[in-house]
Design a protein around this motif. Structure first.
Motif, PDB file in Angstrom:
ATOM      1  N   ASN A  86      19.135  42.325   5.767  1.00  0.00           N
ATOM      2  CA  ASN A  86      18.770  42.939   7.040  1.00  0.00           C
ATOM      3  C   ASN A  86      18.155  41.881   7.940  1.00  0.00           C
ATOM      4  OD1 ASN A  86      18.655  45.392   8.638  1.00  0.00           O
ATOM      5  ND2 ASN A  86      16.443  45.148   8.537  1.00  0.00           N
ATOM      6  N   HIS A  88      18.032  39.550  11.552  1.00  0.00           N
ATOM      7  CA  HIS A  88      18.099  39.833  12.978  1.00  0.00           C
ATOM      8  C   HIS A  88      18.619  38.599  13.706  1.00  0.00           C
ATOM      9  CE1 HIS A  88      15.885  43.329  11.792  1.00  0.00           C
ATOM     10  NE2 HIS A  88      14.869  42.610  11.386  1.00  0.00           N
ATOM     11  N   CYS A 103      14.430  38.938   8.350  1.00  0.00           N
ATOM     12  CA  CYS A 103      13.513  40.066   8.478  1.00  0.00           C
ATOM     13  C   CYS A 103      12.186  39.657   7.846  1.00  0.00           C
ATOM     14  CB  CYS A 103      14.093  41.283   7.761  1.00  0.00           C
ATOM     15  SG  CYS A 103      13.150  42.807   8.002  1.00  0.00           S
ATOM     16  N   CYS A 110      10.570  46.197   8.871  1.00  0.00           N
ATOM     17  CA  CYS A 110      11.359  46.543  10.048  1.00  0.00           C
ATOM     18  C   CYS A 110      12.192  47.802   9.807  1.00  0.00           C
ATOM     19  CB  CYS A 110      12.252  45.379  10.458  1.00  0.00           C
ATOM     20  SG  CYS A 110      13.280  44.759   9.128  1.00  0.00           S
ATOM     21  N   GLU A 125      18.276  46.822  13.625  1.00  0.00           N
ATOM     22  CA  GLU A 125      18.874  45.727  14.383  1.00  0.00           C
ATOM     23  C   GLU A 125      17.900  45.331  15.480  1.00  0.00           C
ATOM     24  OE1 GLU A 125      22.669  45.162  17.245  1.00  0.00           O
ATOM     25  OE2 GLU A 125      23.059  46.044  15.274  1.00  0.00           O
ATOM     26  N   VAL A 126      17.362  44.143  15.325  1.00  0.00           N
ATOM     27  CA  VAL A 126      16.398  43.627  16.279  1.00  0.00           C
ATOM     28  C   VAL A 126      17.004  42.393  16.928  1.00  0.00           C
ATOM     29  CG1 VAL A 126      14.102  42.621  16.560  1.00  0.00           C
ATOM     30  CG2 VAL A 126      14.459  44.464  14.901  1.00  0.00           C
TER      31      VAL A 126
END
Length: 142
Positions: A86, A88, A103, A110, A125-126
């Motif tokens: 995960n 970003h 992350c 997150c 999703e950042v």
């Protein structure tokens, strides 16, 4: 490395084809590229591969989870082969360069939404926006 790609394709029940291997190699060597760039990279070594074939391969690889499609606001879709975590992205507002950002370490905070509205959250999703080092240097030297 080709055998790794063959193993990845077979693990998701996809046939091993030259276009699929070429797309995976292009994304390994050039993360965060758009479709036109993938087409150019593939056709550099395989000039008979059509545009439509590359589009189809990108869709199949994305659907199978071997490739990730990202699209920061205001940008064209980009593809990367880094999947399964995960992470970003950070995007330069000036030149559009995209880089990976891991992350936060630990239990992936997150993924803990302040109010998940009853959803089972499995991905966040950042996108961080800023200025890359090259553009920042260019600005200060002007």
């Amino acid at each position: 490395m080709t055998s790794d790609f063959e193993t990845q394709l077979r693990s998701v029940s996809l046939r091993v084809t030259r276009p699929r291997l070429a797309v995976l190699a292009a994304l390994r060597d050039h993360p965060h590229v758009d479709t036109d760039t993938v087409i150019a990279l593939v056709r550099a070594n395989h000039p008979t591969v059509s545009h439509q074939t590359v589009y189809d391969v990108l869709r199949a690889l994305t659907d199978a989870g071997l490739v990730r499609r990202i699209q920061p606001a205001g940008a064209t879709a980009r593809y990367e082969s880094r999947v399964g975590d995960n992470h970003h992205h950070v995007v330069c507002r000036s030149c559009g360069t995209i880089a990976d950002v891991d992350c936060a370490v630990g239990d992936a905070p997150c993924l803990t939404a302040s109010d998940d509205q009853g959803f089972v959250v499995d991905e966040a999703e950042v996108v961080y926006w800023g200025t890359c080092p090259g553009c920042a240097t260019a600005r200060t030297s002007q």
